[in-house]
Design a protein around this motif. Sequence first.
Motif, PDB file in Angstrom:
ATOM      1  N   GLU A 332       0.849  -1.331   0.251  1.00 50.45           N
ATOM      2  CA  GLU A 332       0.069  -0.252   0.289  1.00 50.45           C
ATOM      3  C   GLU A 332       0.531   0.741  -0.276  1.00 50.45           C
ATOM      4  O   GLU A 332       0.728   2.471  -0.402  1.00 50.45           O
ATOM      5  CB  GLU A 332      -0.598  -0.012   1.346  1.00 50.45           C
ATOM      6  CG  GLU A 332      -1.569  -0.971   1.254  1.00 50.45           C
ATOM      7  CD  GLU A 332      -1.330  -2.175   1.556  1.00 50.45           C
ATOM      8  OE1 GLU A 332      -2.378  -3.795   1.391  1.00 50.45           O
ATOM      9  OE2 GLU A 332      -0.073  -2.717   1.928  1.00 50.45           O
ATOM     10  N   GLN A 333       1.939   1.125   0.829  1.00 53.07           N
ATOM     11  CA  GLN A 333       2.896   2.457   0.827  1.00 53.07           C
ATOM     12  C   GLN A 333       3.244   3.029  -0.674  1.00 53.07           C
ATOM     13  O   GLN A 333       3.612   3.132  -0.865  1.00 53.07           O
ATOM     14  CB  GLN A 333       3.863   2.621   1.845  1.00 53.07           C
ATOM     15  CG  GLN A 333       3.203   2.585   3.539  1.00 53.07           C
ATOM     16  CD  GLN A 333       2.619   4.003   3.492  1.00 53.07           C
ATOM     17  OE1 GLN A 333       1.490   4.070   3.700  1.00 53.07           O
ATOM     18  NE2 GLN A 333       3.279   4.825   3.360  1.00 53.07           N
ATOM     19  N   LYS A 334       3.858   1.445  -1.141  1.00 50.56           N
ATOM     20  CA  LYS A 334       4.494   1.324  -2.584  1.00 50.56           C
ATOM     21  C   LYS A 334       3.730   2.033  -3.719  1.00 50.56           C
ATOM     22  O   LYS A 334       4.094   2.940  -4.576  1.00 50.56           O
ATOM     23  CB  LYS A 334       5.190   0.459  -2.679  1.00 50.56           C
ATOM     24  CG  LYS A 334       6.111  -0.116  -1.931  1.00 50.56           C
ATOM     25  CD  LYS A 334       6.430  -1.686  -2.248  1.00 50.56           C
ATOM     26  CE  LYS A 334       7.535  -2.044  -1.647  1.00 50.56           C
ATOM     27  NZ  LYS A 334       7.862  -3.688  -2.346  1.00 50.56           N
ATOM     28  N   ASP A 338       4.212   5.863  -5.253  1.00 53.19           N
ATOM     29  CA  ASP A 338       3.811   5.961  -6.661  1.00 53.19           C
ATOM     30  C   ASP A 338       3.138   7.263  -7.336  1.00 53.19           C
ATOM     31  O   ASP A 338       3.698   7.943  -7.725  1.00 53.19           O
ATOM     32  CB  ASP A 338       3.845   4.429  -7.803  1.00 53.19           C
ATOM     33  CG  ASP A 338       3.457   4.619  -9.361  1.00 53.19           C
ATOM     34  OD1 ASP A 338       4.170   4.786  -9.590  1.00 53.19           O
ATOM     35  OD2 ASP A 338       2.440   4.732  -9.429  1.00 53.19           O
ATOM     36  N   ARG A 339       2.024   7.261  -6.460  1.00 56.80           N
ATOM     37  CA  ARG A 339       1.055   8.183  -6.681  1.00 56.80           C
ATOM     38  C   ARG A 339       1.646   9.352  -6.417  1.00 56.80           C
ATOM     39  O   ARG A 339       1.616  10.852  -6.807  1.00 56.80           O
ATOM     40  CB  ARG A 339      -0.134   7.739  -6.256  1.00 56.80           C
ATOM     41  CG  ARG A 339      -1.381   6.786  -6.490  1.00 56.80           C
ATOM     42  CD  ARG A 339      -2.345   6.955  -5.924  1.00 56.80           C
ATOM     43  NE  ARG A 339      -2.439   6.494  -4.196  1.00 56.80           N
ATOM     44  CZ  ARG A 339      -2.422   5.188  -3.411  1.00 56.80           C
ATOM     45  NH1 ARG A 339      -2.456   4.086  -4.352  1.00 56.80           N
ATOM     46  NH2 ARG A 339      -2.567   5.705  -2.098  1.00 56.80           N
ATOM     47  N   LEU A 340       2.716   9.511  -5.361  1.00 56.23           N
ATOM     48  CA  LEU A 340       2.945  10.814  -4.651  1.00 56.23           C
ATOM     49  C   LEU A 340       4.055  11.407  -6.101  1.00 56.23           C
ATOM     50  O   LEU A 340       3.696  12.771  -5.940  1.00 56.23           O
ATOM     51  CB  LEU A 340       3.984  10.913  -3.700  1.00 56.23           C
ATOM     52  CG  LEU A 340       4.203  11.811  -2.826  1.00 56.23           C
ATOM     53  CD1 LEU A 340       3.558  13.123  -3.161  1.00 56.23           C
ATOM     54  CD2 LEU A 340       4.861  11.747  -1.457  1.00 56.23           C
ATOM     55  N   GLU A 341       5.648  10.334  -6.231  1.00 54.15           N
ATOM     56  CA  GLU A 341       6.187  10.591  -6.980  1.00 54.15           C
ATOM     57  C   GLU A 341       5.119  10.597  -9.008  1.00 54.15           C
ATOM     58  O   GLU A 341       6.131  12.366  -9.616  1.00 54.15           O
ATOM     59  CB  GLU A 341       7.054   9.616  -7.527  1.00 54.15           C
ATOM     60  CG  GLU A 341       7.918   9.511  -6.146  1.00 54.15           C
ATOM     61  CD  GLU A 341       8.306   7.518  -6.548  1.00 54.15           C
ATOM     62  OE1 GLU A 341       8.672   7.011  -7.554  1.00 54.15           O
ATOM     63  OE2 GLU A 341       9.396   7.999  -5.675  1.00 54.15           O
ATOM     64  N   THR A 342       3.905  10.545  -8.822  1.00 56.98           N
ATOM     65  CA  THR A 342       3.552  10.780 -10.475  1.00 56.98           C
ATOM     66  C   THR A 342       2.918  12.576  -9.942  1.00 56.98           C
ATOM     67  O   THR A 342       3.144  12.641 -11.072  1.00 56.98           O
ATOM     68  CB  THR A 342       2.400   9.496 -10.880  1.00 56.98           C
ATOM     69  OG1 THR A 342       3.546   8.246 -10.859  1.00 56.98           O
ATOM     70  CG2 THR A 342       1.623  10.303 -11.818  1.00 56.98           C
TER      71      THR A 342
END
Length: 481
Positions: A332-334, A338-342
């Motif tokens: 879930e954290q990964k 990914d959403r945050l980096e995007t």
Amino acid sequence: MSDLPFGFAGNDPDRDDDQNKPGEPDRPAGANPFGFNVDPSAFDPSQFGALGADFDPNKLSPEMIGQMFSQLGTMFSAMGTGPVGASAPPVNYELAKQIARQEIGDFTPVLAKETSAVADAVHLAETWLDDASALPSGVTTSVAWTPVQWLEESLPTWATLCDPLARQLSQAWSLGLPAEAAALAGPMMGIMSQLSGSVFGTQLGQGLGTLATEVLTGTDIGLPLAPAGTAVLLPEAIAAFADGLDLPAQEIIVYLAAREAAHVRLFTHVSWLRQRLLSAVEQYASGITVDLSGLTDSLGDGVNPEELMANPGRIEELLGSATAFEPTTTPEQKAALDRLETLLALIEGWVEHVVTRALGDRIPATAALTETMRRRRASGGPAEQTFATLVGLELRPRRVRDATALWDRLLDATDVTVRDRVWDHPDLLPDSADLDAPAAFIDRILTGDDVDPLEALKKVIADEDGAGDAGIHPVDGESDR
């Protein structure tokens, strides 16, 4: 670069670099405002309480001894301030500020002509950005900051970002204690909590102190650290940045002003963006788990409270071990990462795309400066280093390039208005898969013909709400109202 325009004086030998602030006592030129010399890089938590197996007292100089005791004195004196127990913050931010200020050292005060120069550069950049974006100007104030001003203004935002991870890690060692050891160490919990806050404060101070001397603008790390509507340039850092480039200084300043103004424009008129970005970082950090096996091994046969009272170095050693753990991330954290980096990549890519469109035909150095900023990210610039240290986040340069390419292709296929409408709602933004294959995302935008994408989303939501309401009937004896 020796001849900076717009009043950016750079390293002017006639300036008083040790000018006292109003209200500060007079001090000799070059003197440190804290009255002692500390090397914050020596605050390595893994070395607290023990100098290591290779420690050789014969190699300690008087200066090294003085630094060591000054550092320890600063940290332990900070423990006596602020709340204790559950009400204590997970990070000692006063200590962080003090360490960061020491790391910054002497700095060049901002002159009135530099503040005026910033306003001129931002105004010119805003005029050109109007042709490249459907979003109106978001800048209400343009300012020039010193590194210390950046530190003071940005610290509240850093507290929001760092608290969840610091709280998680600071509690990891105590939660991992065996039951017997936890009972014995009970009286020491308050002291260890304060010391933990000091350890994290030291780490944060080191990072922010270095970052304050490197950032070029208020949004250089991708987050809005200045007050809303405020465009910030840091003349001293820009002067150092310009010295390493064989490009016209005037073009460098306007280019950086355009990047800052584009960021402010986006964060001002996309009302949900600022909070969503900060909340995403907070949610990612708060969900990190910690492998406590290293702490269990370091405890050995347990903790003796008498030993802790007699040997504070043992407390520091335990805390240093706790803060050195490698956080583990769940699936879930990964996904959250990914959403945050995007999202960060989409912001940076949009800014790069819009600034290139606005300045490309007006400033010859635009292409070279764009590539310079890309290399700065790829080599581990301020944003990557800070996020990696504080919340385990790295903004991958590949994602920024992909995001820029997506915005380029979307503009080629539509127009400025349609492109910027994508920011109307977070559900309209492309995701990581869209960055890998932008054609499908662009097709979705194009199939809407002349329909406003936000209106289409609202219709879907309204249809879903209507379907839900259709299954709800009033209780017998009541009328619909």
